[in-house]
Design an enzyme around this catalytic site. Structure first.
Site, PDB file in Angstrom:
ATOM      1  N   ASP A   1      -2.725 -18.455 -25.220  1.00 11.46           N
ATOM      2  CA  ASP A   1      -2.142 -19.095 -24.046  1.00 11.46           C
ATOM      3  C   ASP A   1      -3.017 -20.261 -23.591  1.00 11.46           C
ATOM      4  O   ASP A   1      -3.363 -20.384 -22.423  1.00 11.46           O
ATOM      5  CB  ASP A   1      -1.926 -18.084 -22.921  1.00 11.46           C
TER       6      ASP A   1
ATOM      7  N   GLY B   1      -0.497 -12.747 -11.589  1.00 10.31           N
ATOM      8  CA  GLY B   1      -0.896 -12.372 -10.247  1.00 10.31           C
ATOM      9  C   GLY B   1      -1.450 -13.545  -9.467  1.00 10.31           C
ATOM     10  O   GLY B   1      -1.401 -14.689  -9.917  1.00 10.31           O
TER      11      GLY B   1
ATOM     12  N   VAL C   1      -4.592 -15.410  -7.248  1.00  9.09           N
ATOM     13  CA  VAL C   1      -6.040 -15.541  -7.292  1.00  9.09           C
ATOM     14  C   VAL C   1      -6.560 -15.921  -5.907  1.00  9.09           C
ATOM     15  O   VAL C   1      -6.003 -16.812  -5.262  1.00  9.09           O
ATOM     16  CB  VAL C   1      -6.452 -16.613  -8.316  1.00  9.09           C
TER      17      VAL C   1
ATOM     18  N   GLY D   1      -4.592 -19.784  -6.047  1.00  7.69           N
ATOM     19  CA  GLY D   1      -3.510 -20.150  -6.950  1.00  7.69           C
ATOM     20  C   GLY D   1      -2.761 -18.926  -7.402  1.00  7.69           C
ATOM     21  O   GLY D   1      -3.053 -17.805  -6.996  1.00  7.69           O
TER      22      GLY D   1
ATOM     23  N   GLY E   1      -0.867 -17.233 -10.932  1.00  8.59           N
ATOM     24  CA  GLY E   1      -0.588 -17.352 -12.360  1.00  8.59           C
ATOM     25  C   GLY E   1       0.505 -16.393 -12.731  1.00  8.59           C
ATOM     26  O   GLY E   1       1.100 -15.741 -11.871  1.00  8.59           O
ATOM     27  N   GLY E   2       0.772 -16.316 -14.027  1.00  7.83           N
ATOM     28  CA  GLY E   2       1.824 -15.445 -14.497  1.00  7.83           C
ATOM     29  C   GLY E   2       1.540 -13.988 -14.188  1.00  7.83           C
ATOM     30  O   GLY E   2       2.449 -13.180 -14.106  1.00  7.83           O
TER      31      GLY E   2
ATOM     32  N   LYS F   1      -8.732 -12.177  -9.089  1.00 10.36           N
ATOM     33  CA  LYS F   1      -7.348 -12.225  -9.554  1.00 10.36           C
ATOM     34  C   LYS F   1      -6.728 -10.852  -9.388  1.00 10.36           C
ATOM     35  O   LYS F   1      -7.132  -9.888 -10.041  1.00 10.36           O
ATOM     36  CB  LYS F   1      -7.296 -12.647 -11.027  1.00 10.36           C
TER      37      LYS F   1
END
Ligand SMILES: *[C@@H]1O[C@H](CO)[C@@H](O)[C@H](O)[C@H]1NC(C)=O
Ligand SMILES: *[C@@H]1O[C@H](CO)[C@@H](O)[C@H](O)[C@H]1NC(C)=O
Ligand SMILES: *[C@@H]1O[C@H](CO)[C@@H](O)[C@H](O)[C@H]1NC(C)=O
Ligand SMILES: *[C@@H]1O[C@H](CO)[C@@H](O)[C@H](O)[C@H]1NC(C)=O
Ligand SMILES: *[C@@H]1O[C@H](CO)[C@@H](O)[C@H](O)[C@H]1NC(C)=O
Ligand SMILES: *[C@@H]1O[C@H](CO)[C@@H](O)[C@H](O)[C@H]1NC(C)=O
Ligand SMILES: *[C@@H]1O[C@H](CO)[C@@H](O)[C@H](O)[C@H]1NC(C)=O
Ligand SMILES: *[C@@H]1O[C@H](CO)[C@@H](O)[C@H](O)[C@H]1NC(C)=O
Length: 624
Positions: free
Chosen positions: A445, A330, A332, A325, A327-328, A346
């Site tokens: 978050d 970087g 994974v 996946g 994310g904001g 990550k």
């Protein structure tokens, strides 16, 4: 104006403090305490890591941890950890045992000892053992280490510089490692039989004085270090912290006092502006470069955390083949450790440049251990490359399960019972973060994307890139810039008129998420972009509707109905506009686990009411 004056007052205090006038009267015994850990006495210049101490008394790099009666020290290079068997304050020696080799009769040394710039020296009581591992080609007559042989590969140990000279070991062997051992422990006649014991016995290092501490120590003070400002200090016997030495300040003290008093409002104002400027500058640059990161890792790295080189990560992840996946911060990837354990790696965006999110993540998550918080297993700082290694969560993020209707992929929806348990699990994780003994951690978050599910759908909070550590108990905090994800951010985080930023801001995000869980499951016809505000006001609107008519599904059991009702009510309490009206997360758990009858109907939150007209108008009952 009075605010300005009071800040001037505070500023003048700091002004004096930083010019070594502030009389900080705590005695040296509390400033520079002596600790006992197992059989080892830890005192100046050694010190024990303490997350709530910013000023440490001792040498930078001489910080140890005490765990289960064992003293642990990391050495520069890769900050590999060692047990400290003994510190001798008479002849200034340190006895260390590599943490990898303890209690093994046939240890495989895997780390060269590296002293970096620390005031440490190899002792003349040691000699170096040089290992050559996994040699595919070797002279037939040289004895190898039987317990490390694999197939036709052989491994060898020599006293350094006593290798068989006419053979090129480095070309024929996979790895060379050099480690010191105490001379007295080595029987050169039976090196192969005795090297394990010798390594378990440890090696000696001589420690000396830090160069810059000379003036401080010779004036009777103790050298200290400000971890945050990365500055040296001198703790003096009179309880005063000074910059250089303890002697030459008595005269200048008075001088400074006059200078200080004479400083006009203009001077103060200048200081004020400078501090403001420095502060804003610091927050963007303090963690910018690798050196700061290294300093951070040195001071905060827990010993259980492994450090990896980038090429090792490449190996673990099969050259980053399997992306899990994005994310904001970087991407994974899935990886597998040498011991077979699956991990998520990550890799942080190098382009982001500053290490703040990296530091946040390591600092917050590495000091947590809770079933509802994802476990950090290791990290990588290698040039500009930064990565974090976590336990692998086979079921991915919660988002996948609540936005089922809008996704192509068919993921079976979770039943209400599961979702309810997930909501409670997340709350428990948050409660743990908020409660922290020394340091409470605000996540900032919380959203479905950042909740990961293990094989049993046990939720774990992840992604601490925005987290904030607050050392003062119960205090409100100041943060620079809004943080979080639109839709989940509490109003006070982007506009201070709504109130103080605190743990209640996480409660708000949690409430939003819970309502989304309910809404997602009910397949409310939502705008696909779930970060849009329209979506949320719509969702809440729908939830309120549901609230008034909870007999919405014919195939729902009474228990399920009750769970959903609790989630909606607790969720609505959590998203109260005024932080004061929101329950603490512990209270939320009580609400979810308690009796439904005990739950009051929350006032209707005015989510997007303009600043300055907070929602008190409707809420008179605070359930705090
Ligand atoms: C502490 O010292 C005692 C006596 O010297 C010894 O028996 C014991 O093993 C030591 N304990 C540790 C943790 O080193
Ligand atoms: C850490 O520092 C705090 C504040 O100075 C102190 O109260 C606490 O006892 C220290 N903890 C340890 C383990 O030394
Ligand atoms: C420290 O080393 C000196 C000299 O080797 C020795 O005499 C002394 O007993 C040691 N002290 C401790 C506490 O082991
Ligand atoms: C090493 O062995 C000793 C005694 O045999 C034991 O007390 C200690 O816990 C062991 N340490 C480790 C790290 O296994
Ligand atoms: C052992 O190796 C270190 C680092 O290479 C070196 O500085 C030290 O002098 C060596 N010690 C001996 C006794 O050769
Ligand atoms: C030799 O190499 C193999 C494969 O890379 C590895 O599994 C093994 O641990 C190595 N052995 C030693 C003693 O380093
Ligand atoms: C033998 O060592 C080589 C590297 O020197 C390594 O690639 C290979 O995997 C090792 N073989 C075994 C059986 O460990
Ligand atoms: C350890 O140091 C030697 C030189 O003394 C070097 O050749 C070797 O590559 C180093 N090993 C590791 C694992 O860094």
């Amino acid at each position: 104006m009075s605010q300005f004056l009071s800040s001037l007052l505070i500023l003048s205090f700091f002004f004096f403090f930083f010019n070594s006038l502030g009389t900080n009267s705590s005695p040296l015994s509390t400033r520079c305490p002596t600790h006992h850990c197992g059989n080892v006495t830890i005192s100046y210049p050694f010190w024990v890591h303490n997350v709530s101490e910013q000023l440490l008394c001792g040498y930078e790099g001489f910080g140890v941890r005490c765990e289960k009666g064992k003293v642990i020290l990391g050495l520069p290079g890769d900050w590999h950890t060692y047990y400290v068997k003994d510190i001798n304050y008479t002849d200034y020696t340190l006895t260390l045992v590599d943490i990898d080799v303890t209690n093994q009769s046939c240890p495989r040394a895997s780390h060269n000892v590296s002293l970096g710039t620390l005031p440490l020296k190899y002792s003349s009581m040691d000699l170096n053992l040089s290992f050559n591992f996994n040699c595919t080609f070797y002279p037939p007559t040289v004895p190898s280490i039987p317990c490390l042989n694999i197939g036709t590969n052989r491994s060898y140990v020599f006293v350094e510089n006593h290798e068989t000279e006419d053979f090129d070991w480095s070309k024929n062997c996979e790895e060379k490692v050099v480690v010191p051992v105490k001379q007295t422990q080595i029987n050169t006649g039976n090196l192969i039989g005795g090297f394990g014991m010798a390594m378990n016995g440890g090696f000696l290092l001589d420690w000396g004085r830090v160069k810059n501490c000379g003036t401080c120590e010779s004036s009777g003070g103790y050298c200290g270090y400000n971890i945050i400002a990365e500055e040296l200090f001198c703790f003096c016997n009179d309880g005063i912290i000074r910059r250089g030495s303890c002697k030459d300040h008595s005269r200048t003290n008075i001088l400074w006092l006059f200078v200080g008093l004479a400083a006009s409002g203009v001077g103060m104002l200048l200081t004020y502006i400078t501090i403001r400027w420095l502060r804003s500058k610091r927050s963007t640059t303090s963690t910018k470069n690798g050196r700061d990161l290294e300093a951070f890792i040195r001071n905060y790295r827990p010993p259980a955390l492994n450090r990896y080189k980038f090429f090792e990560l490449k190996k673990l992840t099969n050259s980053f083949k399997d992306e899990l996946g994005q994310g904001g911060y970087g991407r994974v990837y899935r990886g597998r450790l040498l011991n077979g354990r699956l991990v998520a790696v990550k890799v942080l965006n190098a382009s982001k440049g500053n290490g703040e999110e990296f530091i946040n993540e390591v600092a917050s998550i590495s000091r947590t251990s809770h079933v509802n918080i994802v476990t950090l297993l290791g990290f990588c700082i290698d040039g500009l490359k930064r990565a974090l290694i976590y336990e692998f969560m086979p079921n991915g993020s919660l988002e996948k399960f609540i936005h089922n209707c809008s996704s192509e992929k068919i993921t079976p929806l979770l039943e209400w019972e599961k979702l309810f348990q997930i909501a409670i699990g997340i709350a428990r994780g948050l409660e743990y973060l908020h409660r922290g003994c020394n340091t409470r951690i605000l996540h900032f978050d919380i959203k479905p994307h950042n909740i990961l599910l293990d094989e049993n759908f046990c939720p774990k909070i992840s992604d601490f890139g925005l987290a904030k550590l607050c050392t003062q108990e119960g205090s409100n905090i100041s943060i620079t810039g809004a943080r979080g994800t639109i839709g989940y951010i509490a109003p006070e985080v982007f506009c201070r008129n709504f109130g103080e930023v605190s743990h209640k801001s996480d409660v708000y995000s949690y409430g939003m998420m819970m309502l989304e869980i309910v809404g997602g499951k009910k397949k409310i016809d939502v705008v696909v972009s779930h970060t849009s505000e329209i979506y949320f006001s719509h969702l809440i609107y729908r939830c309120l509707e549901l609230d008034s008519d909870l007999g919405f599904s014919s195939n729902m059991t009474i228990e399920e109905n009750e769970m959903v009702r609790k989630m909606i009510l607790a969720g609505l309490w959590c998203i109260q506009t005024n932080p004061f009206d929101r329950p603490s997360i512990s209270k939320v758990i009580e609400m979810l686990e308690g009796n439904i009858e005990a739950l009051k109907i929350p006032p209707k939150p005015f989510l997007f009411s303009p600043p300055g007209s907070p929602a008190q108008e409707s809420s008179t009952t605070s359930i705090l």
